[in-house]
Design a protein around this motif. Structure first.
Motif, PDB file in Angstrom:
ATOM      1  N   LYS A 149       0.839  -1.210   0.000  1.00 19.23           N
ATOM      2  CA  LYS A 149       0.000   0.000   0.000  1.00 19.23           C
ATOM      3  C   LYS A 149       0.869   1.254   0.000  1.00 19.23           C
ATOM      4  CE  LYS A 149      -3.781  -2.464   0.754  1.00 19.23           C
ATOM      5  NZ  LYS A 149      -4.902  -2.560  -0.211  1.00 19.23           N
ATOM      6  N   SER A 150       0.201   2.384  -0.148  1.00 16.41           N
ATOM      7  CA  SER A 150       0.922   3.654  -0.134  1.00 16.41           C
ATOM      8  C   SER A 150       1.192   4.100   1.297  1.00 16.41           C
ATOM      9  CB  SER A 150       0.123   4.722  -0.866  1.00 16.41           C
ATOM     10  OG  SER A 150      -1.100   4.947  -0.217  1.00 16.41           O
ATOM     11  N   LEU A 151       1.980   5.147   1.432  1.00 18.70           N
ATOM     12  CA  LEU A 151       2.284   5.690   2.752  1.00 18.70           C
ATOM     13  C   LEU A 151       1.145   6.581   3.207  1.00 18.70           C
ATOM     14  CD1 LEU A 151       5.229   5.298   1.322  1.00 18.70           C
ATOM     15  CD2 LEU A 151       6.002   6.553   3.327  1.00 18.70           C
ATOM     16  N   PHE A 206       7.471   4.748   9.304  1.00 13.73           N
ATOM     17  CA  PHE A 206       8.633   5.532   8.882  1.00 13.73           C
ATOM     18  C   PHE A 206       8.605   6.899   9.531  1.00 13.73           C
ATOM     19  CE2 PHE A 206      10.344   2.995   5.441  1.00 13.73           C
ATOM     20  CZ  PHE A 206       9.261   2.274   4.978  1.00 13.73           C
ATOM     21  N   PHE A 252      14.010   9.810   4.694  1.00 12.68           N
ATOM     22  CA  PHE A 252      13.303   8.799   5.451  1.00 12.68           C
ATOM     23  C   PHE A 252      14.268   7.900   6.204  1.00 12.68           C
ATOM     24  CE2 PHE A 252       8.789   8.739   4.200  1.00 12.68           C
ATOM     25  CZ  PHE A 252       8.787   9.650   3.167  1.00 12.68           C
ATOM     26  N   GLY A 253      13.832   7.414   7.358  1.00 11.19           N
ATOM     27  CA  GLY A 253      14.505   6.308   8.007  1.00 11.19           C
ATOM     28  C   GLY A 253      14.193   5.016   7.265  1.00 11.19           C
ATOM     29  N   LYS A 254      14.788   3.933   7.700  1.00 12.16           N
ATOM     30  CA  LYS A 254      14.590   2.647   7.028  1.00 12.16           C
ATOM     31  C   LYS A 254      13.257   2.001   7.389  1.00 12.16           C
ATOM     32  CE  LYS A 254      19.355   1.386   6.135  1.00 12.16           C
ATOM     33  NZ  LYS A 254      20.394   0.340   6.239  1.00 12.16           N
ATOM     34  N   TYR A 261       9.162   9.506  -5.856  1.00  8.04           N
ATOM     35  CA  TYR A 261      10.100   8.889  -4.924  1.00  8.04           C
ATOM     36  C   TYR A 261      10.449   7.489  -5.425  1.00  8.04           C
ATOM     37  CZ  TYR A 261       9.206  12.351  -1.220  1.00  8.04           C
ATOM     38  OH  TYR A 261       9.130  13.503  -0.483  1.00  8.04           O
ATOM     39  N   GLN A 316      11.558   3.821  -3.823  1.00  8.40           N
ATOM     40  CA  GLN A 316      11.681   3.052  -2.580  1.00  8.40           C
ATOM     41  C   GLN A 316      12.248   1.674  -2.893  1.00  8.40           C
ATOM     42  OE1 GLN A 316       8.067   2.367  -0.284  1.00  8.40           O
ATOM     43  NE2 GLN A 316       9.239   1.989   1.574  1.00  8.40           N
ATOM     44  N   GLY A 366      13.255  -2.616   1.633  1.00  9.99           N
ATOM     45  CA  GLY A 366      13.918  -2.531   2.930  1.00  9.99           C
ATOM     46  C   GLY A 366      14.401  -1.145   3.304  1.00  9.99           C
ATOM     47  N   GLN A 367      14.118  -0.161   2.454  1.00 10.89           N
ATOM     48  CA  GLN A 367      14.558   1.211   2.736  1.00 10.89           C
ATOM     49  C   GLN A 367      13.381   2.174   2.709  1.00 10.89           C
ATOM     50  OE1 GLN A 367      17.850   2.438   0.295  1.00 10.89           O
ATOM     51  NE2 GLN A 367      18.850   0.439   0.401  1.00 10.89           N
ATOM     52  N   GLY A 368      13.640   3.373   3.214  1.00 10.62           N
ATOM     53  CA  GLY A 368      12.636   4.403   3.097  1.00 10.62           C
ATOM     54  C   GLY A 368      12.668   5.032   1.712  1.00 10.62           C
ATOM     55  N   PRO A 369      11.602   5.701   1.312  1.00  9.06           N
ATOM     56  CA  PRO A 369      11.579   6.347  -0.006  1.00  9.06           C
ATOM     57  C   PRO A 369      12.636   7.442  -0.121  1.00  9.06           C
ATOM     58  CG  PRO A 369       9.369   6.187   0.940  1.00  9.06           C
ATOM     59  CD  PRO A 369      10.332   5.828   2.028  1.00  9.06           C
ATOM     60  N   LEU A 375      13.561  10.897  -2.496  1.00 14.54           N
ATOM     61  CA  LEU A 375      13.012  11.828  -3.483  1.00 14.54           C
ATOM     62  C   LEU A 375      13.832  11.821  -4.761  1.00 14.54           C
ATOM     63  CD1 LEU A 375      10.957  14.154  -4.077  1.00 14.54           C
ATOM     64  CD2 LEU A 375      12.752  15.728  -3.328  1.00 14.54           C
ATOM     65  N   LEU A 401       7.058   5.710  -6.199  1.00 16.13           N
ATOM     66  CA  LEU A 401       5.902   6.334  -5.565  1.00 16.13           C
ATOM     67  C   LEU A 401       5.722   7.745  -6.067  1.00 16.13           C
ATOM     68  CD1 LEU A 401       6.725   5.246  -1.909  1.00 16.13           C
ATOM     69  CD2 LEU A 401       4.821   4.390  -3.248  1.00 16.13           C
ATOM     70  N   PHE A 414       0.368  10.050  -0.823  1.00 15.25           N
ATOM     71  CA  PHE A 414       1.093   9.118  -1.683  1.00 15.25           C
ATOM     72  C   PHE A 414       0.139   8.215  -2.459  1.00 15.25           C
ATOM     73  CE2 PHE A 414       5.630   9.410  -0.674  1.00 15.25           C
ATOM     74  CZ  PHE A 414       5.610  10.204   0.460  1.00 15.25           C
ATOM     75  N   SER A 456      -0.237   4.416  -4.574  1.00 15.54           N
ATOM     76  CA  SER A 456       0.117   3.047  -4.190  1.00 15.54           C
ATOM     77  C   SER A 456       1.423   2.569  -4.810  1.00 15.54           C
ATOM     78  CB  SER A 456      -0.998   2.080  -4.575  1.00 15.54           C
ATOM     79  OG  SER A 456      -2.172   2.378  -3.852  1.00 15.54           O
TER      80      SER A 456
END
Lengths: 113, 115
Positions: free
Chosen positions: A41-43, A88, A103-105, B35, B37, B40-43, B45, B91, B106, B108
């Motif tokens: 899903k999206s954030l 996150f 972003f963090g992980k 973005y 992604q 295992g990581q954050g997005p 930009l 994203l 955001f 999907s």
């Protein structure tokens, strides 16, 4: 370079228990965000924290910000299964464009009955 | 209110092929973001548009990635040629403007697998 570290990265907890997720960032920041992401899903935006000492609460989640310590916490009270997701935190560097969120992980939370 | 729409949902290509993703932001939102992604990581930009102008593309690998937002509404992100390390979820997000309190909404995402 702005870095954002979350811990723990994985969290398995029982329903009804309390726990805190930590988010540290390395340089001065304008604002801090917390997001939730369900698998595939999206954030979803949870909180925006703009100033030192800011505290926001929504249901069983409460977020706070200490800009002097460069630390934000996401506290979970009496966890329920529906809170299982990845959380996150994200930070905008001081003076940076709004969208350049670092972003963090992420913290993958699993709430078990 | 309709959310941010993205297509396709999934895409599998071979390395060195080209691919394009499409995003339709929430109606009336002036700001649009792409973005990347990685699992295992954050997005991260890639590019930010304000209406049809680029605000920030400092992290876009311009030798292979391009993006446009014609007429300040829909946007496309293209990769040409794709590399294995481009495998990720792409994203799209939008916001009404660039105000300090504004949330990003955001989509999907498009999951890209490069083989």
């Amino acid at each position: 370079e702005l870095k954002v570290e979350q811990n723990p990265l994985f969290l398995s907890m029982q329903e009804g228990k309390n726990y805190t997720i930590y988010c540290n960032y390395s340089t001065t920041s304008d604002r801090l965000y917390w997001y939730r992401q369900d698998p595939g899903k999206s954030l979803e935006s949870l909180f925006v924290l703009l100033s030192n000492g800011a505290v926001k609460q929504e249901g069983r989640l409460m977020a706070s910000l200490d800009t002097k310590a460069r630390l934000s916490t996401l506290h979970i009270t009496a966890a329920v299964h529906d809170l299982s997701a990845t959380y996150f935190c994200a930070v905008v560097g001081y003076g940076g464009s709004q969208g350049n969120l670092i972003f963090g992980k992420g913290t993958k939370l699993s709430v078990k009955p | 209110e309709a959310g941010v729409a993205q297509s396709p949902r999934y895409k599998i290509i071979e390395k060195r092929q080209s691919v394009a993703f499409w995003c339709n932001p929430i109606s009336g939102h002036a700001t649009l973001y792409w973005y990347q992604q990685i699992l295992g990581q954050g997005p991260k930009l890639l590019i930010q548009f304000q209406n049809n102008g680029v605000v920030d593309d400092s992290q876009l690998p311009k030798d292979r990635f391009s993006a446009e937002r014609l007429k300040g509404v829909d946007s496309t992100l293209k990769i040409q040629p794709a590399k294995l390390e481009d495998s990720a979820v792409y994203l799209c997000a939008s916001s009404p403007g660039t105000g300090q309190n504004e949330k990003l909404f955001f989509g999907s995402g498009t999951q890209l697998s490069v083989l």
